[in-house]
Write a protein that holds these residues in place. Sequence first.
Motif, PDB file in Angstrom:
ATOM      1  N   GLN A  10       1.150  -1.426  -0.483  1.00 32.91           N
ATOM      2  CA  GLN A  10       0.021   0.052   0.140  1.00 32.91           C
ATOM      3  C   GLN A  10       0.895   1.146   0.264  1.00 32.91           C
ATOM      4  O   GLN A  10       1.941   1.405   1.184  1.00 32.91           O
ATOM      5  CB  GLN A  10      -1.299  -0.079   1.016  1.00 32.91           C
ATOM      6  CG  GLN A  10      -1.865   0.888   1.493  1.00 32.91           C
ATOM      7  CD  GLN A  10      -2.599   1.149   2.703  1.00 32.91           C
ATOM      8  OE1 GLN A  10      -2.367   0.058   3.228  1.00 32.91           O
ATOM      9  NE2 GLN A  10      -4.219   2.475   2.432  1.00 32.91           N
ATOM     10  N   ILE A  12      -0.811   4.270  -1.044  1.00 30.88           N
ATOM     11  CA  ILE A  12      -2.137   5.430  -0.805  1.00 30.88           C
ATOM     12  C   ILE A  12      -2.398   5.233   0.250  1.00 30.88           C
ATOM     13  O   ILE A  12      -2.965   3.795   0.925  1.00 30.88           O
ATOM     14  CB  ILE A  12      -2.743   5.887  -2.476  1.00 30.88           C
ATOM     15  CG1 ILE A  12      -1.887   5.761  -3.504  1.00 30.88           C
ATOM     16  CG2 ILE A  12      -3.845   6.770  -1.853  1.00 30.88           C
ATOM     17  CD1 ILE A  12      -3.126   5.891  -4.080  1.00 30.88           C
ATOM     18  N   TYR A  13      -2.785   6.590   0.800  1.00 30.76           N
ATOM     19  CA  TYR A  13      -3.590   5.680   2.518  1.00 30.76           C
ATOM     20  C   TYR A  13      -4.536   7.166   2.677  1.00 30.76           C
ATOM     21  O   TYR A  13      -4.131   8.565   2.670  1.00 30.76           O
ATOM     22  CB  TYR A  13      -2.357   6.144   3.545  1.00 30.76           C
ATOM     23  CG  TYR A  13      -1.420   5.557   3.593  1.00 30.76           C
ATOM     24  CD1 TYR A  13      -1.432   4.066   4.343  1.00 30.76           C
ATOM     25  CD2 TYR A  13      -0.182   5.403   3.188  1.00 30.76           C
ATOM     26  CE1 TYR A  13      -0.431   2.887   4.248  1.00 30.76           C
ATOM     27  CE2 TYR A  13       0.872   4.468   2.792  1.00 30.76           C
ATOM     28  CZ  TYR A  13       0.995   3.388   3.665  1.00 30.76           C
ATOM     29  OH  TYR A  13       1.450   2.440   3.788  1.00 30.76           O
ATOM     30  N   PRO A  14      -6.083   6.624   2.082  1.00 25.37           N
ATOM     31  CA  PRO A  14      -7.180   7.159   2.778  1.00 25.37           C
ATOM     32  C   PRO A  14      -6.802   8.164   3.757  1.00 25.37           C
ATOM     33  O   PRO A  14      -6.699   7.509   4.701  1.00 25.37           O
ATOM     34  CB  PRO A  14      -8.005   6.664   2.218  1.00 25.37           C
ATOM     35  CG  PRO A  14      -7.974   5.136   1.299  1.00 25.37           C
ATOM     36  CD  PRO A  14      -6.303   5.319   1.912  1.00 25.37           C
ATOM     37  N   CYS A  15      -7.094   9.685   3.607  1.00 22.97           N
ATOM     38  CA  CYS A  15      -7.547  10.015   5.130  1.00 22.97           C
ATOM     39  C   CYS A  15      -9.016  10.724   5.595  1.00 22.97           C
ATOM     40  O   CYS A  15      -9.496  11.142   3.733  1.00 22.97           O
ATOM     41  CB  CYS A  15      -5.956  11.143   5.222  1.00 22.97           C
ATOM     42  SG  CYS A  15      -5.019  10.529   4.690  1.00 22.97           S
ATOM     43  N   VAL A  16      -9.466  10.587   6.343  1.00 26.58           N
ATOM     44  CA  VAL A  16     -10.906  11.476   6.219  1.00 26.58           C
ATOM     45  C   VAL A  16     -11.235  12.042   7.396  1.00 26.58           C
ATOM     46  O   VAL A  16     -10.376  11.237   8.779  1.00 26.58           O
ATOM     47  CB  VAL A  16     -11.976  10.536   5.921  1.00 26.58           C
ATOM     48  CG1 VAL A  16     -12.122   9.872   4.537  1.00 26.58           C
ATOM     49  CG2 VAL A  16     -11.897   9.366   7.049  1.00 26.58           C
ATOM     50  N   ASN A  57      -5.062  -3.182   4.594  1.00 25.05           N
ATOM     51  CA  ASN A  57      -5.776  -1.543   4.381  1.00 25.05           C
ATOM     52  C   ASN A  57      -5.461  -0.941   5.179  1.00 25.05           C
ATOM     53  O   ASN A  57      -6.285  -1.500   6.196  1.00 25.05           O
ATOM     54  CB  ASN A  57      -6.927  -1.968   3.540  1.00 25.05           C
ATOM     55  CG  ASN A  57      -6.851  -2.075   2.038  1.00 25.05           C
ATOM     56  OD1 ASN A  57      -5.926  -1.756   0.810  1.00 25.05           O
ATOM     57  ND2 ASN A  57      -7.360  -3.283   2.423  1.00 25.05           N
ATOM     58  N   ILE A  59      -6.523   3.072   6.738  1.00 22.21           N
ATOM     59  CA  ILE A  59      -6.850   4.266   6.322  1.00 22.21           C
ATOM     60  C   ILE A  59      -6.728   4.662   7.458  1.00 22.21           C
ATOM     61  O   ILE A  59      -6.103   4.569   8.606  1.00 22.21           O
ATOM     62  CB  ILE A  59      -8.196   4.197   5.834  1.00 22.21           C
ATOM     63  CG1 ILE A  59      -8.761   3.518   7.315  1.00 22.21           C
ATOM     64  CG2 ILE A  59      -8.654   3.384   4.985  1.00 22.21           C
ATOM     65  CD1 ILE A  59     -10.120   4.133   8.000  1.00 22.21           C
ATOM     66  N   ILE A  83     -14.282   5.704  -0.898  1.00 19.21           N
ATOM     67  CA  ILE A  83     -12.545   5.616  -0.683  1.00 19.21           C
ATOM     68  C   ILE A  83     -13.531   4.057  -0.870  1.00 19.21           C
ATOM     69  O   ILE A  83     -14.461   3.176  -0.671  1.00 19.21           O
ATOM     70  CB  ILE A  83     -12.026   5.244   1.020  1.00 19.21           C
ATOM     71  CG1 ILE A  83     -12.343   6.349   1.491  1.00 19.21           C
ATOM     72  CG2 ILE A  83     -11.107   4.553   1.308  1.00 19.21           C
ATOM     73  CD1 ILE A  83     -12.002   7.318   2.687  1.00 19.21           C
ATOM     74  N   HIS A 129     -19.730   9.708   4.103  1.00 14.56           N
ATOM     75  CA  HIS A 129     -18.939   9.765   3.668  1.00 14.56           C
ATOM     76  C   HIS A 129     -18.966   8.119   3.083  1.00 14.56           C
ATOM     77  O   HIS A 129     -19.813   7.072   3.559  1.00 14.56           O
ATOM     78  CB  HIS A 129     -17.084   8.711   4.696  1.00 14.56           C
ATOM     79  CG  HIS A 129     -16.487  10.227   4.699  1.00 14.56           C
ATOM     80  ND1 HIS A 129     -16.435  10.766   3.873  1.00 14.56           N
ATOM     81  CD2 HIS A 129     -16.775  10.511   6.018  1.00 14.56           C
ATOM     82  CE1 HIS A 129     -15.574  11.810   5.655  1.00 14.56           C
ATOM     83  NE2 HIS A 129     -15.241  11.609   6.755  1.00 14.56           N
ATOM     84  N   TRP A 131     -18.482   4.842   0.828  1.00 18.50           N
ATOM     85  CA  TRP A 131     -17.339   3.193   1.380  1.00 18.50           C
ATOM     86  C   TRP A 131     -17.527   2.043   0.614  1.00 18.50           C
ATOM     87  O   TRP A 131     -18.873   1.655   0.133  1.00 18.50           O
ATOM     88  CB  TRP A 131     -17.309   2.686   2.980  1.00 18.50           C
ATOM     89  CG  TRP A 131     -17.054   4.059   3.811  1.00 18.50           C
ATOM     90  CD1 TRP A 131     -17.541   4.280   4.197  1.00 18.50           C
ATOM     91  CD2 TRP A 131     -15.103   4.337   4.176  1.00 18.50           C
ATOM     92  NE1 TRP A 131     -17.351   5.453   5.682  1.00 18.50           N
ATOM     93  CE2 TRP A 131     -15.437   4.945   5.226  1.00 18.50           C
ATOM     94  CE3 TRP A 131     -14.238   3.314   4.041  1.00 18.50           C
ATOM     95  CZ2 TRP A 131     -14.148   5.307   5.958  1.00 18.50           C
ATOM     96  CZ3 TRP A 131     -12.911   3.696   4.911  1.00 18.50           C
ATOM     97  CH2 TRP A 131     -13.034   4.593   5.511  1.00 18.50           C
TER      98      TRP A 131
END
Length: 141
Positions: A10, A12-16, A57, A59, A83, A129, A131
Amino acid sequence: MNTTQSRTVQMIYPCVRYDNAKAAIAWLKSALGFEEQEVCAGEGDTIAHAELKLAGNLIMLGSVKDDPYGKSPQSLGGATGGIYIAFETPAQVDACYARAKAAGAEIVRELSDTDYGSHDFGVRDPEGHVWSFGTYRPQAT
């Protein structure tokens, strides 16, 4: 996982951001099966930084702040993106779907098989959000 395939690392690390990050963490764990890796408290009743994992994964999430890194969909009146979390097998997707459905999650896309070969579904979390979970694994070339 098929041993002849190599697992992509991995990168890319989604951030919310959430208005109530503590409640979001609890929901993500109970409704979707995420596990806490790290949770750092912020000032007052906020979360400065959290890392949750699911299906290999990671996040990141935190409480909303007055900065340029984002607001919650709830405060904006709608989601601006989504995401996607990839699972290794359709059975894992089915189990996540059953868990989300049992928890009363808002299903925005029912479990189905797509024309491009994925077995997937989508949910909206309590703050808006979106998903998605499935078997589709795009590869950079």
